[in-house]
Write a protein that holds these residues in place. Structure first.
Motif, PDB file in Angstrom:
ATOM      1  N   LEU A   1       0.801  -1.332  -0.448  1.00  0.00           N
ATOM      2  CA  LEU A   1      -0.205   0.372  -0.040  1.00  0.00           C
ATOM      3  C   LEU A   1       1.128   1.822   0.142  1.00  0.00           C
ATOM      4  O   LEU A   1       0.485   2.351  -0.762  1.00  0.00           O
ATOM      5  CB  LEU A   1      -0.960  -0.162   0.704  1.00  0.00           C
ATOM      6  CG  LEU A   1      -1.908   1.218   1.456  1.00  0.00           C
ATOM      7  CD1 LEU A   1      -2.863   1.925  -0.157  1.00  0.00           C
ATOM      8  CD2 LEU A   1      -2.766   1.215   2.968  1.00  0.00           C
ATOM      9  N   THR A   2       1.956   1.058   0.545  1.00  0.00           N
ATOM     10  CA  THR A   2       2.824   2.198   0.498  1.00  0.00           C
ATOM     11  C   THR A   2       3.364   2.617  -0.623  1.00  0.00           C
ATOM     12  O   THR A   2       3.847   4.008  -1.202  1.00  0.00           O
ATOM     13  CB  THR A   2       3.996   2.213   1.840  1.00  0.00           C
ATOM     14  OG1 THR A   2       3.459   2.489   3.362  1.00  0.00           O
ATOM     15  CG2 THR A   2       4.962   3.446   2.393  1.00  0.00           C
ATOM     16  N   GLY A   3       3.437   1.737  -0.948  1.00  0.00           N
ATOM     17  CA  GLY A   3       4.556   1.381  -3.164  1.00  0.00           C
ATOM     18  C   GLY A   3       3.262   2.242  -3.611  1.00  0.00           C
ATOM     19  O   GLY A   3       3.717   2.825  -4.073  1.00  0.00           O
ATOM     20  N   PHE A   4       2.285   1.138  -3.661  1.00  0.00           N
ATOM     21  CA  PHE A   4       0.902   1.930  -4.601  1.00  0.00           C
ATOM     22  C   PHE A   4       0.674   3.433  -4.297  1.00  0.00           C
ATOM     23  O   PHE A   4       1.431   4.533  -5.209  1.00  0.00           O
ATOM     24  CB  PHE A   4       0.002   1.557  -4.222  1.00  0.00           C
ATOM     25  CG  PHE A   4      -0.003  -0.191  -4.839  1.00  0.00           C
ATOM     26  CD1 PHE A   4       0.937  -0.275  -5.775  1.00  0.00           C
ATOM     27  CD2 PHE A   4      -1.380  -1.214  -4.516  1.00  0.00           C
ATOM     28  CE1 PHE A   4       0.732  -1.903  -6.403  1.00  0.00           C
ATOM     29  CE2 PHE A   4      -1.157  -2.010  -5.188  1.00  0.00           C
ATOM     30  CZ  PHE A   4      -0.295  -1.607  -6.264  1.00  0.00           C
ATOM     31  N   GLY A   5       0.769   4.175  -2.916  1.00  0.00           N
ATOM     32  CA  GLY A   5       1.037   4.848  -2.406  1.00  0.00           C
ATOM     33  C   GLY A   5       1.965   6.772  -2.782  1.00  0.00           C
ATOM     34  O   GLY A   5       1.458   7.398  -3.765  1.00  0.00           O
ATOM     35  N   MET A   6       3.180   6.216  -3.113  1.00  0.00           N
ATOM     36  CA  MET A   6       3.826   6.923  -3.523  1.00  0.00           C
ATOM     37  C   MET A   6       4.184   6.986  -5.397  1.00  0.00           C
ATOM     38  O   MET A   6       4.804   7.645  -5.393  1.00  0.00           O
ATOM     39  CB  MET A   6       5.769   5.813  -3.639  1.00  0.00           C
ATOM     40  CG  MET A   6       6.256   5.570  -1.663  1.00  0.00           C
ATOM     41  SD  MET A   6       7.368   5.731  -0.665  1.00  0.00           S
ATOM     42  CE  MET A   6       8.632   7.461  -1.333  1.00  0.00           C
ATOM     43  N   MET A   7       3.593   5.772  -5.824  1.00  0.00           N
ATOM     44  CA  MET A   7       3.483   5.367  -7.066  1.00  0.00           C
ATOM     45  C   MET A   7       2.975   6.168  -7.331  1.00  0.00           C
ATOM     46  O   MET A   7       2.680   7.269  -9.107  1.00  0.00           O
ATOM     47  CB  MET A   7       3.561   3.762  -7.585  1.00  0.00           C
ATOM     48  CG  MET A   7       4.444   3.215  -8.213  1.00  0.00           C
ATOM     49  SD  MET A   7       4.077   1.482  -8.640  1.00  0.00           S
ATOM     50  CE  MET A   7       3.363   2.168  -9.680  1.00  0.00           C
ATOM     51  N   ILE A   8       1.216   6.922  -6.854  1.00  0.00           N
ATOM     52  CA  ILE A   8       0.634   7.578  -6.784  1.00  0.00           C
ATOM     53  C   ILE A   8       1.379   9.305  -7.234  1.00  0.00           C
ATOM     54  O   ILE A   8       0.185   9.903  -7.829  1.00  0.00           O
ATOM     55  CB  ILE A   8      -0.782   7.683  -6.519  1.00  0.00           C
ATOM     56  CG1 ILE A   8      -2.086   6.231  -6.497  1.00  0.00           C
ATOM     57  CG2 ILE A   8      -1.412   8.550  -6.149  1.00  0.00           C
ATOM     58  CD1 ILE A   8      -2.863   5.927  -5.279  1.00  0.00           C
ATOM     59  N   VAL A   9       1.869   9.238  -6.288  1.00  0.00           N
ATOM     60  CA  VAL A   9       2.257  11.152  -6.119  1.00  0.00           C
ATOM     61  C   VAL A   9       2.988  10.816  -7.297  1.00  0.00           C
ATOM     62  O   VAL A   9       3.500  12.090  -8.226  1.00  0.00           O
ATOM     63  CB  VAL A   9       3.606  11.077  -5.509  1.00  0.00           C
ATOM     64  CG1 VAL A   9       4.277  12.367  -5.273  1.00  0.00           C
ATOM     65  CG2 VAL A   9       2.612  11.012  -3.351  1.00  0.00           C
ATOM     66  N   GLY A  10       4.764   9.698  -8.286  1.00  0.00           N
ATOM     67  CA  GLY A  10       4.651  10.603  -9.253  1.00  0.00           C
ATOM     68  C   GLY A  10       3.192  10.215 -10.638  1.00  0.00           C
ATOM     69  O   GLY A  10       3.412  11.045 -11.620  1.00  0.00           O
ATOM     70  N   VAL A  11       2.533   9.272 -10.798  1.00  0.00           N
ATOM     71  CA  VAL A  11       1.504   9.532 -11.291  1.00  0.00           C
ATOM     72  C   VAL A  11       0.440  10.884 -11.484  1.00  0.00           C
ATOM     73  O   VAL A  11       0.405  10.939 -12.413  1.00  0.00           O
ATOM     74  CB  VAL A  11       0.542   8.736 -11.524  1.00  0.00           C
ATOM     75  CG1 VAL A  11      -0.465   8.855 -12.517  1.00  0.00           C
ATOM     76  CG2 VAL A  11       1.328   6.880 -11.552  1.00  0.00           C
TER      77      VAL A  11
END
Length: 486
Positions: free
Chosen positions: A202-212
């Protein structure tokens, strides 16, 4: 790789060879018209190669790429939009003293990056496409070096893009650490095996959402948008608002469909907050602007929020609604910034509201086209924007996303004000100062007007008769798409 792989990758190969040929020609002979022709032919050839792939069916090039109906359609609209922007760019740069040839090289490379994004099914190809797109955009934004705001916009985009790429990479690393794979479908299998999202995932997805989110320009990752839109040359602004965001949105759809991210309330909540905030922040801040490029910048933030409504529907209807709306939005945005580019002079872009005062009386057809584009952005009937917004509302209602549906309706009413404000300025009587500064070179006017007229006719055409485009989208996406719908 075999010959079949090369055939499916032909659009990317054609764009790559186009960039190489441009480099070789520039090193020997600088000629704006020749470089433009090579660029336009490369994009046309790449689009033509897509027509052959309609009958080939889905094809995997493991582990990086997948070429299916979804990828072919999105590559098609990216290539056609890039072609239209190159046509407007020729008229825009012909009246400027800067070296023009490298611009087209960067335009091809950034288009290539966007195409790689929509083909990706692996983190490696995702990051490769993103960096090809982003690095070319750094230079495109700051291309007019004599303008302070152009340099400022390029530096801001460079710094913030670096931060967003760092978040994206770290997010990918966390997802890889949790799932043990970087392939989208395998990540979905790993999540299912684990019985849901772990804290690390979930943390990884959250950080990816920042980039996207940075690439899409949604709230709270939108701070770069107005300054970059204002500082970049008008055709580059059109490219950022359409091709760049379209490529990233296509990737986001594929990734979340593959991992079935809509099953997880935490991710849905994050995107719901982003969508609501983007609609309100984009429209409310646009109300306070008197710079047309900044108005359109904040408008683009709101429109990304609209698209997230259909995205959160997470079903086939939602994807079709996004795709139709993107087509209408691309046409409208390229047309709007095309007007800005056509009215610009050597010193600055025509970005102030005062530049459009009395445009209806000075350039009736130009004002009519701009009015049509603005009304489409506002979602007025008989335009493609109205049908697209209606389809997004239908997708939201069908899935029961009532908060987002109500928010979209409210913000559509708010957005109508600042679009009408620009139209009202065009209907005012021109003053002597405006008349003196609004003269256009005939060659520039003729070169741009044909493209803008085609865009206006397409916009009204899909607004009056959307069935043909809807059927095309349904056929291409349904016939051999591997995107899994819930």
């Amino acid at each position: 790789m075999n010959s079949n792989d090369f055939l499916h990758l032909m659009p990317l190969l054609i764009l790559t060879f186009g960039a190489i040929i441009n480099m070789l020609v520039i090193s020997v002979w600088r000629n704006h018209k020749i470089i433009y022709v090579i660029t336009a032919l490369s994009m046309l050839a790449a689009f033509g190669s897509l027509l052959e792939q309609r009958t080939l069916g889905p094809h995997h090039i493991d582990p990086l790429f997948i070429i299916d109906g979804f990828a072919v359609f999105y590559m098609g609209i990216i290539l056609l939009t890039a072609l239209l922007i190159s046509m407007l760019s020729y008229a825009y740069f012909e009246q400027r003293e800067e070296q023009k040839e490298e611009y087209y090289l960067l335009l091809i490379l950034s288009t290539l990056g966007a195409c790689v994004l929509v083909l990706s099914k692996h983190f490696a190809s995702l990051f490769l496409g993103l960096e090809i797109l982003s690095v070319a955009l750094y230079a495109l934004i700051a291309y007019l070096r004599k303008r302070e705001r152009s340099d400022e916009g390029g530096i801001k985009y460079l710094i913030l893009a670096a931060f967003s790429s760092a978040f994206l990479l770290f997010g990918m690393a966390l997802v890889y650490a949790s799932a043990g794979t970087m392939e989208f479908a395998a990540i979905a299998t790993a999540i299912a095996s684990a019985g849901g999202l772990s804290l690390l995932m979930l943390t990884g997805f959250g950080m990816m959402i920042v980039g996207v989110g940075f690439k899409l320009g949604v709230v709270p990752f939108h701070m770069w948008t107005p300054d970059v839109y204002e500082g970049a040359p008008a055709p580059v602004t059109a490219f950022i608002a359409t091709v760049s965001k379209g490529g990233m949105l296509g990737l986001l759809i594929r990734f979340f469909m593959e991992v079935d991210g809509f099953r997880y309330p935490a991710l849905v909540l994050i995107f719901t907050i982003i969508a609501v905030a983007s609609m309100f922040v984009g429209n409310l801040l646009a109300l306070m602007q008197r710079n047309v490029k900044r108005i359109l910048a904040y408008s683009s933030i709101a429109h990304m929020g609209y698209l997230l409504v259909a995205f959160l529907a997470g079903n086939e209807m939602g994807v079709q609604a996004i795709t139709f709306y993107l087509v209408a939005y691309f046409i409208t945005t390229v047309g709007a910034f095309g007007i800005v580019a056509m009215l610009s002079d050597k010193v600055r872009d025509a970005e102030l509201l005062s530049d459009y005062k009395g445009l209806l009386w000075r350039r009736p057809w130009t004002a009519t086209i701009f009015t049509a584009m603005l009304l489409s952005l506002a979602g007025i009937p008989l335009t493609g924007g109205f049908v697209g917004k209606f389809y997004i509302l239908a997708a939201g209602v069908n899935t029961g996303l009532w908060l987002l549906v109500v928010t979209l309706i409210i913000n559509s009413v708010i957005g109508l004000y600042y679009y009408i404000k620009i139209i009202a300025v065009m209907f005012q009587q021109p003053d002597a100062a405006t008349e003196a500064t609004a003269r256009l070179r005939p060659a520039i006017y003729v070169a741009s007007m044909g493209t803008l007229t085609i865009l206006a006719l397409l916009l009204v055409g899909i607004g009056i008769y959307p069935t043909a485009l809807l059927n095309l989208i349904a056929t291409v996406l349904d016939s051999y798409s591997t995107v899994a719908f819930r």
